[in-house]
Design an enzyme around this catalytic site. Sequence first.
Site, PDB file in Angstrom:
ATOM      1  N   ASP A  13      51.861  44.844  36.673  1.00 33.54           N
ATOM      2  CA  ASP A  13      52.579  45.479  35.753  1.00 33.54           C
ATOM      3  C   ASP A  13      54.093  45.211  35.769  1.00 33.54           C
ATOM      4  O   ASP A  13      54.879  46.009  35.164  1.00 33.54           O
ATOM      5  CB  ASP A  13      52.329  46.923  35.377  1.00 33.54           C
ATOM      6  N   GLU A  14      54.448  44.112  36.629  1.00 32.76           N
ATOM      7  CA  GLU A  14      55.939  43.966  36.755  1.00 32.76           C
ATOM      8  C   GLU A  14      56.561  43.190  35.653  1.00 32.76           C
ATOM      9  O   GLU A  14      57.747  42.713  35.397  1.00 32.76           O
ATOM     10  CB  GLU A  14      56.032  43.023  37.708  1.00 32.76           C
ATOM     11  N   LYS A  16      55.110  40.024  34.244  1.00 33.73           N
ATOM     12  CA  LYS A  16      54.824  38.736  34.668  1.00 33.73           C
ATOM     13  C   LYS A  16      54.266  37.843  33.403  1.00 33.73           C
ATOM     14  O   LYS A  16      54.769  36.663  33.195  1.00 33.73           O
ATOM     15  CB  LYS A  16      53.489  38.738  35.647  1.00 33.73           C
ATOM     16  N   GLY A  40      46.337  42.228  31.898  1.00 31.83           N
ATOM     17  CA  GLY A  40      46.701  42.311  30.576  1.00 31.83           C
ATOM     18  C   GLY A  40      48.207  42.178  30.206  1.00 31.83           C
ATOM     19  O   GLY A  40      48.994  42.644  30.918  1.00 31.83           O
ATOM     20  N   HIS A  41      48.227  41.266  29.262  1.00 31.68           N
ATOM     21  CA  HIS A  41      49.873  41.229  28.868  1.00 31.68           C
ATOM     22  C   HIS A  41      49.774  40.745  27.291  1.00 31.68           C
ATOM     23  O   HIS A  41      48.785  40.207  26.937  1.00 31.68           O
ATOM     24  CB  HIS A  41      50.580  40.206  29.711  1.00 31.68           C
ATOM     25  N   GLN A 223      47.718  41.156  38.348  1.00 28.94           N
ATOM     26  CA  GLN A 223      47.828  42.499  39.289  1.00 28.94           C
ATOM     27  C   GLN A 223      49.042  42.270  40.172  1.00 28.94           C
ATOM     28  O   GLN A 223      50.008  41.604  39.875  1.00 28.94           O
ATOM     29  CB  GLN A 223      46.649  42.692  40.118  1.00 28.94           C
TER      30      GLN A 223
HETATM   31  P1  IMP Z   1      40.090  47.205  39.377  1.00 31.13           P
HETATM   32  O1  IMP Z   1      40.730  45.980  39.322  1.00 31.13           O
HETATM   33  O2  IMP Z   1      39.524  47.420  37.505  1.00 31.13           O
HETATM   34  O3  IMP Z   1      38.856  47.195  40.154  1.00 31.13           O
HETATM   35  O4  IMP Z   1      40.717  48.238  39.763  1.00 31.13           O
HETATM   36  C1  IMP Z   1      41.351  48.537  41.109  1.00 31.13           C
HETATM   37  C2  IMP Z   1      42.787  49.177  41.047  1.00 31.13           C
HETATM   38  O5  IMP Z   1      43.791  48.053  40.429  1.00 31.13           O
HETATM   39  C3  IMP Z   1      43.027  50.230  40.089  1.00 31.13           C
HETATM   40  O6  IMP Z   1      43.996  51.032  40.771  1.00 31.13           O
HETATM   41  C4  IMP Z   1      43.574  49.748  38.833  1.00 31.13           C
HETATM   42  O7  IMP Z   1      44.500  50.645  38.102  1.00 31.13           O
HETATM   43  C5  IMP Z   1      44.546  48.518  39.539  1.00 31.13           C
HETATM   44  N1  IMP Z   1      44.787  47.380  38.592  1.00 31.13           N
HETATM   45  C6  IMP Z   1      43.695  46.647  38.224  1.00 31.13           C
HETATM   46  N2  IMP Z   1      44.370  45.609  37.343  1.00 31.13           N
HETATM   47  C7  IMP Z   1      45.506  46.050  37.190  1.00 31.13           C
HETATM   48  C8  IMP Z   1      46.721  45.420  36.284  1.00 31.13           C
HETATM   49  O8  IMP Z   1      46.632  44.598  35.584  1.00 31.13           O
HETATM   50  N3  IMP Z   1      47.824  46.304  36.462  1.00 31.13           N
HETATM   51  C9  IMP Z   1      48.004  47.384  37.295  1.00 31.13           C
HETATM   52  N4  IMP Z   1      47.168  47.800  38.010  1.00 31.13           N
HETATM   53  C10 IMP Z   1      45.933  47.039  37.913  1.00 31.13           C
END
Ligand code: IMP
Length: 440
Positions: A13-14, A16, A40-41, A223
């Site tokens: 969530d920087e 990007k 997501g963006h 991420q």
């Molecule tokens: P997963 O990727 O759904 O398995 O989630 C694992 C961890 O990564 C959790 O803490 C999510 O909140 C975090 N996470 C996954 N995708 C994002 C993202 O795009 N932005 C911020 N955190 C994320």
Amino acid sequence: MPGIVLVGTQWGDEGKGKVTDLIARDFDYVVRFQGGNNAGHTVIHGDRRLALHLIPSGIMYPSITPLIGNGCVIDPRVLIEEMDMLEKDGLSTERLLVSGNAHLIMPYHRALDAESERRLGSNEIGTTKRGIGPAYQDKAARSGIRVQDLLDEHIFRLKVRTALVEKNDLLVKLYGAQPFDADAVCDEYLSYAPRIIPHITESGQLLNEALRLGQWVLFEGAQGTLLDIDHGTYPFVTSSSCTAGGAAIGSGVGPTTISKVLGIAKAYITRVGSGPFPTELSDETGALLGDVGAEFGVTTGRARRCGWYDAVIMRYAAEVNGLTDLCITKLDVLSCLDTIKICVAYEHDGRRYTTVPGSQTAFHYAQPVYEEMPGWRTDITGCRSFEELPRQAQDYIARIEELAGVPASLIAVGPDRSQTIMRGWSTRQGEGAVQGERGL
Ligand code: IMP
């Protein structure tokens, strides 16, 4: 030749998406190399905001080929939904390519993600419940279903049937949940095949050839560094390689094709989901940053935890990713503060740390050591050059650069693409362009 990687240096969530959008126009390919629709963006198309979770933002530009690499996990329903949304908005998705070696997120992955989080209770990871982790688990266990399996109905049905013997046992006997019917799952997924098959490619061959021909490839990380499966705050991480090295693995190019790594960092820091967060602000300053910065997840809508900028994390990210350039985003959000803190080190158990401690316990209990800097308390959203920024904001950026040992080539001062200061990052067509020259 340039292969350029863009990565998040914090917990995702920087911003990007905005930066990719801004610089993508210079590239021939924009490639996602890891993750799935947990990212997501929002991209702006005319007066509309479109939320993308899977398709690379390069889809906005007709000159770019967007590619979803082998390192990704793909929920075909989401892929088709996004394609439909874009087409409805007049954006062609014909150029979109998908690696045949990328793995499919199956309905049982989503169910297992939710059930396993439920079972963990207060120890939950806080996943996005999109089935990301279980899909990568199956990839590593060699029981995953790949995009190319859609090309062969017999193989597809056989693999799904085999996988469901184990998955249904887990769902029913361990979690007390409903089983899946293999035929129904196969019928659903094979009905998606005609939409996906025309987009299937062999990503490594294609990209290596493109790079040989001198084309430009932007590897778009999702991420962030601290969510990386190897280098992040394990176990509170995602299940893929979000750091720059992942670009090579997740797309099929060699590491020597990558010439620059642009790290994106917010001027403060946020995190969603569980896990340690040394500079977290659980007070009104944290709430203010969340409000002013509109810190809610694009994918899940969850409120993000907010904290002071952490130079220890950035120093770590600079090394793990081999950063050559920095982009500081959301500097304008800090205009609401009288004073601003930067975490320059941690202390734990009588030791001082200037990079992320190797021990998770030390990171968990790390006490941030702060430097305080004066705020600028003025609107900076109209600034388009570094010199136009108030002196205090210039000093803040200079301190970030000094602590990271990496130059801040881009500074975002507002959500719009145009609200960006290009400092030593000139582009073919972007704002501050050097006409006819690829200035990276
Ligand atoms: P997963 O990727 O759904 O398995 O989630 C694992 C961890 O990564 C959790 O803490 C999510 O909140 C975090 N996470 C996954 N995708 C994002 C993202 O795009 N932005 C911020 N955190 C994320």
